[in-house]
Design a protein around this motif. Structure first.
Motif, PDB file in Angstrom:
ATOM      1  N   PRO A 325      -9.324  11.348  -1.300  1.00  8.73           N
ATOM      2  CA  PRO A 325      -9.790  11.497  -2.684  1.00  8.73           C
ATOM      3  C   PRO A 325      -9.003  10.656  -3.682  1.00  8.73           C
ATOM      4  O   PRO A 325      -9.504  10.352  -4.772  1.00  8.73           O
ATOM      5  N   SER A 326      -7.767  10.280  -3.333  1.00  8.62           N
ATOM      6  CA  SER A 326      -6.959   9.470  -4.244  1.00  8.62           C
ATOM      7  C   SER A 326      -7.385   8.005  -4.264  1.00  8.62           C
ATOM      8  O   SER A 326      -6.947   7.246  -5.135  1.00  8.62           O
ATOM      9  N   LEU A 327      -8.228   7.593  -3.330  1.00  4.82           N
ATOM     10  CA  LEU A 327      -8.694   6.205  -3.305  1.00  4.82           C
ATOM     11  C   LEU A 327      -9.858   6.022  -4.274  1.00  4.82           C
ATOM     12  O   LEU A 327     -10.993   5.750  -3.882  1.00  4.82           O
ATOM     13  N   ILE A 328      -9.554   6.169  -5.544  1.00  3.68           N
ATOM     14  CA  ILE A 328     -10.545   5.967  -6.603  1.00  3.68           C
ATOM     15  C   ILE A 328     -10.337   4.569  -7.182  1.00  3.68           C
ATOM     16  O   ILE A 328      -9.268   4.253  -7.675  1.00  3.68           O
ATOM     17  N   ARG A 329     -11.338   3.733  -7.054  1.00  3.41           N
ATOM     18  CA  ARG A 329     -11.289   2.352  -7.518  1.00  3.41           C
ATOM     19  C   ARG A 329     -10.203   1.524  -6.792  1.00  3.41           C
ATOM     20  O   ARG A 329      -9.425   0.823  -7.431  1.00  3.41           O
ATOM     21  N   PRO A 330     -10.143   1.593  -5.459  1.00  3.38           N
ATOM     22  CA  PRO A 330      -9.258   0.667  -4.754  1.00  3.38           C
ATOM     23  C   PRO A 330      -9.754  -0.752  -4.941  1.00  3.38           C
ATOM     24  O   PRO A 330     -10.956  -0.987  -5.128  1.00  3.38           O
ATOM     25  N   ASP A 331      -8.843  -1.713  -4.885  1.00  5.28           N
ATOM     26  CA  ASP A 331      -9.251  -3.080  -5.203  1.00  5.28           C
ATOM     27  C   ASP A 331      -8.836  -4.038  -4.089  1.00  5.28           C
ATOM     28  O   ASP A 331      -9.075  -3.785  -2.923  1.00  5.28           O
ATOM     29  N   GLY A 332      -8.158  -5.147  -4.471  1.00  4.26           N
ATOM     30  CA  GLY A 332      -7.924  -6.244  -3.548  1.00  4.26           C
ATOM     31  C   GLY A 332      -6.915  -5.916  -2.470  1.00  4.26           C
ATOM     32  O   GLY A 332      -5.699  -5.906  -2.710  1.00  4.26           O
ATOM     33  N   THR A 333      -7.389  -5.645  -1.259  1.00  3.67           N
ATOM     34  CA  THR A 333      -6.518  -5.298  -0.152  1.00  3.67           C
ATOM     35  C   THR A 333      -5.886  -6.544   0.471  1.00  3.67           C
ATOM     36  O   THR A 333      -6.330  -7.664   0.238  1.00  3.67           O
ATOM     37  N   PHE A 334      -4.867  -6.321   1.283  1.00  5.14           N
ATOM     38  CA  PHE A 334      -4.118  -7.426   1.896  1.00  5.14           C
ATOM     39  C   PHE A 334      -3.571  -6.966   3.234  1.00  5.14           C
ATOM     40  O   PHE A 334      -3.019  -5.868   3.342  1.00  5.14           O
ATOM     41  N   ILE A 335      -3.726  -7.801   4.261  1.00  2.00           N
ATOM     42  CA  ILE A 335      -3.152  -7.509   5.575  1.00  2.00           C
ATOM     43  C   ILE A 335      -1.865  -8.317   5.720  1.00  2.00           C
ATOM     44  O   ILE A 335      -1.870  -9.539   5.617  1.00  2.00           O
ATOM     45  N   SER A 336      -0.775  -7.617   5.981  1.00  2.00           N
ATOM     46  CA  SER A 336       0.537  -8.254   6.067  1.00  2.00           C
ATOM     47  C   SER A 336       0.762  -8.834   7.453  1.00  2.00           C
ATOM     48  O   SER A 336       0.009  -8.577   8.404  1.00  2.00           O
ATOM     49  N   ALA A 337       1.839  -9.605   7.581  1.00  2.00           N
ATOM     50  CA  ALA A 337       2.172 -10.229   8.860  1.00  2.00           C
ATOM     51  C   ALA A 337       2.460  -9.199   9.943  1.00  2.00           C
ATOM     52  O   ALA A 337       2.269  -9.475  11.130  1.00  2.00           O
ATOM     53  N   ASP A 338       2.915  -7.999   9.557  1.00  2.00           N
ATOM     54  CA  ASP A 338       3.189  -6.956  10.545  1.00  2.00           C
ATOM     55  C   ASP A 338       2.027  -5.964  10.660  1.00  2.00           C
ATOM     56  O   ASP A 338       2.210  -4.816  11.054  1.00  2.00           O
ATOM     57  N   CYS A 339       0.835  -6.420  10.311  1.00  2.00           N
ATOM     58  CA  CYS A 339      -0.413  -5.676  10.557  1.00  2.00           C
ATOM     59  C   CYS A 339      -0.479  -4.336   9.824  1.00  2.00           C
ATOM     60  O   CYS A 339      -0.823  -3.302  10.401  1.00  2.00           O
ATOM     61  N   LYS A 340      -0.180  -4.374   8.547  1.00  2.00           N
ATOM     62  CA  LYS A 340      -0.415  -3.232   7.678  1.00  2.00           C
ATOM     63  C   LYS A 340      -1.460  -3.632   6.637  1.00  2.00           C
ATOM     64  O   LYS A 340      -1.448  -4.755   6.130  1.00  2.00           O
ATOM     65  N   LEU A 341      -2.351  -2.697   6.343  1.00  2.00           N
ATOM     66  CA  LEU A 341      -3.368  -2.909   5.308  1.00  2.00           C
ATOM     67  C   LEU A 341      -2.866  -2.278   4.018  1.00  2.00           C
ATOM     68  O   LEU A 341      -2.658  -1.064   3.951  1.00  2.00           O
ATOM     69  N   TYR A 342      -2.635  -3.104   2.995  1.00  2.00           N
ATOM     70  CA  TYR A 342      -2.147  -2.626   1.699  1.00  2.00           C
ATOM     71  C   TYR A 342      -3.316  -2.477   0.734  1.00  2.00           C
ATOM     72  O   TYR A 342      -4.183  -3.355   0.657  1.00  2.00           O
ATOM     73  N   ILE A 343      -3.311  -1.351  -0.008  1.00  2.00           N
ATOM     74  CA  ILE A 343      -4.445  -0.990  -0.859  1.00  2.00           C
ATOM     75  C   ILE A 343      -3.947  -0.623  -2.253  1.00  2.00           C
ATOM     76  O   ILE A 343      -3.360   0.446  -2.445  1.00  2.00           O
ATOM     77  N   PRO A 344      -4.154  -1.472  -3.268  1.00  2.00           N
ATOM     78  CA  PRO A 344      -3.823  -1.073  -4.638  1.00  2.00           C
ATOM     79  C   PRO A 344      -4.945  -0.225  -5.230  1.00  2.00           C
ATOM     80  O   PRO A 344      -6.129  -0.508  -5.014  1.00  2.00           O
ATOM     81  N   VAL A 345      -4.573   0.838  -5.929  1.00  2.11           N
ATOM     82  CA  VAL A 345      -5.557   1.752  -6.508  1.00  2.11           C
ATOM     83  C   VAL A 345      -5.438   1.698  -8.029  1.00  2.11           C
ATOM     84  O   VAL A 345      -4.350   1.907  -8.576  1.00  2.11           O
ATOM     85  N   LYS A 346      -6.569   1.455  -8.697  1.00  3.63           N
ATOM     86  CA  LYS A 346      -6.538   1.248 -10.153  1.00  3.63           C
ATOM     87  C   LYS A 346      -6.658   2.539 -10.956  1.00  3.63           C
ATOM     88  O   LYS A 346      -6.586   2.495 -12.180  1.00  3.63           O
ATOM     89  N   GLN A 347      -6.829   3.662 -10.276  1.00  2.55           N
ATOM     90  CA  GLN A 347      -6.886   4.946 -10.970  1.00  2.55           C
ATOM     91  C   GLN A 347      -5.504   5.586 -10.887  1.00  2.55           C
ATOM     92  O   GLN A 347      -4.907   5.639  -9.800  1.00  2.55           O
ATOM     93  N   PRO A 348      -4.936   6.083 -12.007  1.00  7.07           N
ATOM     94  CA  PRO A 348      -3.631   6.756 -11.923  1.00  7.07           C
ATOM     95  C   PRO A 348      -3.696   7.975 -11.017  1.00  7.07           C
ATOM     96  O   PRO A 348      -4.747   8.610 -10.881  1.00  7.07           O
ATOM     97  N   ILE A 349      -2.580   8.302 -10.383  1.00  8.03           N
ATOM     98  CA  ILE A 349      -2.536   9.499  -9.555  1.00  8.03           C
ATOM     99  C   ILE A 349      -2.719  10.731 -10.442  1.00  8.03           C
ATOM    100  O   ILE A 349      -2.417  10.707 -11.639  1.00  8.03           O
ATOM    101  N   PRO A 350      -3.263  11.850  -9.911  1.00 12.41           N
ATOM    102  CA  PRO A 350      -3.503  13.046 -10.728  1.00 12.41           C
ATOM    103  C   PRO A 350      -2.232  13.533 -11.428  1.00 12.41           C
ATOM    104  O   PRO A 350      -1.141  13.468 -10.877  1.00 12.41           O
ATOM    105  N   ASP A 351      -2.415  14.001 -12.655  1.00 12.10           N
ATOM    106  CA  ASP A 351      -1.307  14.547 -13.450  1.00 12.10           C
ATOM    107  C   ASP A 351      -0.160  13.555 -13.582  1.00 12.10           C
ATOM    108  O   ASP A 351       1.023  13.906 -13.497  1.00 12.10           O
TER     109      ASP A 351
END
Length: 383
Positions: A325-351
Motif C-alpha cells: 500500500p505504500s507504493l503510491i506513485r512509484p516512479d523511475g526504478t533502477f537496477i543496480s550492479a548487485d541486482c537490486k531494484l530501487y523504487i523511489p516513491v513520490k507520496q510521503p509515508i503516512p503520518d
C-alpha cells in the motif's frame, strides 16, 4: 562504445567479483511478492534513483513545491545523508533566473557503464503547479548534463536545436547502447536518436499516434498532486532498450507499450509514416510513472495507483513482483550492479508531517527467477 576509465574498470571488476561471491536465490513459482526494504529516506520528493557500481546513490528531485527550496540532484554521503550535487550553482537555480548552466527540472537521472551520472533537464517547471510562463524553457535550459560521480565535474552538456526540439517538445528520459543515445520527447511525442561519435541527431515519429498518451486512463489522484487543474498525461515517456541494443521500447504512462528494432530508427531513408509501419504494440499497461528493463528483457512497471510493480516478460507473461500500500506513485526504478531494484516513491509515508525525511526509496532483492521467469541484471548500455 562508452569509454571506461581505469578507475571505472577496477570498480566494475570489484563489483563483478562481489556479485559472484554472493549468489542470488530463486523465488518459488508462486504469487508471493518480494519484500520491500527501505533503502533510503529523503527530505525531498524523488522521482529518480541511480547508483554507481560501488553503490553510491543519487536522487533526482522534481521541483513541485513552490514554498520549499529543493535541489535537483543529490548524492548520499558516507553518513547516509543526501547532499546537493555538485555543491555549487547548478543546484541553486530560482524562478526567473537563467537556466542554461543550472539544473531547472530534472526528469531523469541515470548511470550507465562508465559510472558517470547523466541528467535530463527539461528546463521548465510543471504547468499544473506553476504559471504558464514557468512551463516554457528558456533558451539553452533544456539539456543533458553528464557529471563525474565523484568530483561533480561537468563532463558534457548536450543541447539540441529547434529541428530536434521544436516548440512544445520536452525531453523526458534517456538510454544508451554503445555510442547511440536514445531520448523520449513527452511534450509533442517522439523519439530522438543521437550518435555520440558523429554528433548526428534524428527526430523520429514526431507526434505520431504511437507516441501519444490516452486521455481515457488518467488516475484521479494526479489532478490533486498537479495543482487541482486538468492533468494532461505526458506523451512518450517511459523508455527502455534491450541489452543487445536490438529493440527500443517506449510508452506513455497511459500505455500501451510499443517497440521497434533500432536499425529502423537509424534508417534515414524512411520517413515517419514508413517508420511507423515497423512499430509493434506489446502490452496494455496500467498507468505507470516509470519503468526499467533487466538484461533478460523483462520490463518492470511502476504502477501509479495499484501499489504494484508489475513485471512483463519478453514472452508476454505478467506477474506482480512487489506490492505494498505504500507504493503510491512509484516512479523511475533502477537496477543496480548487485541486482537490486530501487523504487523511489513520490507520496510521503503516512503520518510523515513531523518527519525530516518523509519520502522513501525502497529496494527489492531480485532473485534469479520469479514465478518461472528468469530474472536478469542491469542494462548498462555497453555494446
Amino acid at each position: 562504445m562508452i569509454a571506461l576509465s581505469r578507475r571505472s574498470l577496477l570498480i566494475n571488476l570489484a563489483a563483478a567479483s562481489l556479485s559472484s561471491a554472493l549468489p542470488r536465490i530463486s523465488a518459488a513459482a508462486t504469487n508471493t511478492t518480494l519484500p520491500l526494504k527501505v533503502a533510503a529516506r529523503s527530505p525531498w520528493m524523488a522521482n529518480q534513483v541511480a547508483l554507481t557500481r560501488d553503490n553510491v546513490m543519487f536522487l533526482g528531485l522534481p521541483r513541485y513545491a513552490k514554498d520549499k527550496s529543493t535541489p535537483s540532484l543529490v548524492r548520499r554521503d558516507a553518513s547516509g545523508e543526501f547532499q546537493p550535487f555538485p555543491g555549487n550553482a547548478w543546484n541553486d537555480w530560482q524562478r526567473g533566473k537563467d537556466g542554461a548552466n543550472a539544473f531547472v527540472y530534472l526528469n531523469s537521472v541515470h548511470i550507465f557503464a562508465d559510472d558517470t551520472v547523466w541528467c535530463v533537464d527539461q528546463g521548465s517547471l510543471s504547468a499544473g503547479v506553476f504559471s504558464a510562463a514557468d512551463a516554457v524553457p528558456q533558451p539553452g535550459a533544456q539539456k543533458l548534463v553528464q557529471l563525474d560521480a565523484r568530483s561533480g565535474e561537468i563532463l558534457r552538456i548536450l543541447r539540441f536545436d529547434k529541428t530536434i526540439l521544436p516548440a512544445g517538445a520536452q525531453l523526458n528520459d534517456m538510454r544508451f547502447h554503445g555510442s547511440t543515445l536514445y531520448l523520449s520527447d513527452s511534450g509533442l511525442g517522439g523519439i530522438i536518436v543521437h550518435d555520440m561519435q558523429s554528433g548526428q541527431t534524428l527526430r523520429r515519429l514526431s507526434g505520431a499516434s504511437v507516441v501519444k498518451a490516452s486521455a481515457a486512463k488518467i488516475p484521479s489522484i494526479l489532478a490533486h498532486v498537479k495543482g487541482g487543474k486538468t492533468f494532461h498525461p505526458p506523451n512518450s515517456d517511459l523508455l527502455e532498450i534491450t541489452a543487445d541494443g536490438k529493440w527500443l521500447y517506449w510508452a506513455a504512462p497511459t500505455g500501451p507499450l510499443y517497440r521497434i528494432e533500432t536499425h529502423w530508427l537509424k534508417d534515414r531513408a524512411l520517413n515517419d509514416g514508413q517508420l511507423a509501419e515497423h512499430v509493434e504494440q506489446v502490452y496494455a499497461n496500467n498507468f505507470a510513472g516509470g519503468c526499467c528493463m533487466d538484461s533478460r528483457g523483462n520490463v518492470y512497471f511502476s504502477e501509479t495507483v495499484t501499489g504494484n510493480i508489475t513485471l512483463l516478460s519478453p514472452e508476454g507473461k505478467t506477474v506482480v513482483i512487489a506490492s505494498d500500500p505504500s507504493l503510491i506513485r512509484p516512479d523511475g526504478t533502477f537496477i543496480s550492479a548487485d541486482c537490486k531494484l530501487y523504487i523511489p516513491v513520490k507520496q510521503p509515508i503516512p503520518d510523515a508531517s513531523s518527519l525530516d525525511t518523509p519520502f522513501v526509496i525502497y529496494a527489492v532483492d531480485l532473485p534469479e527467477s520469479f514465478a518461472g521467469i528468469a530474472i536478469g541484471g542491469a542494462v548498462n548500455g555497453r555494446a
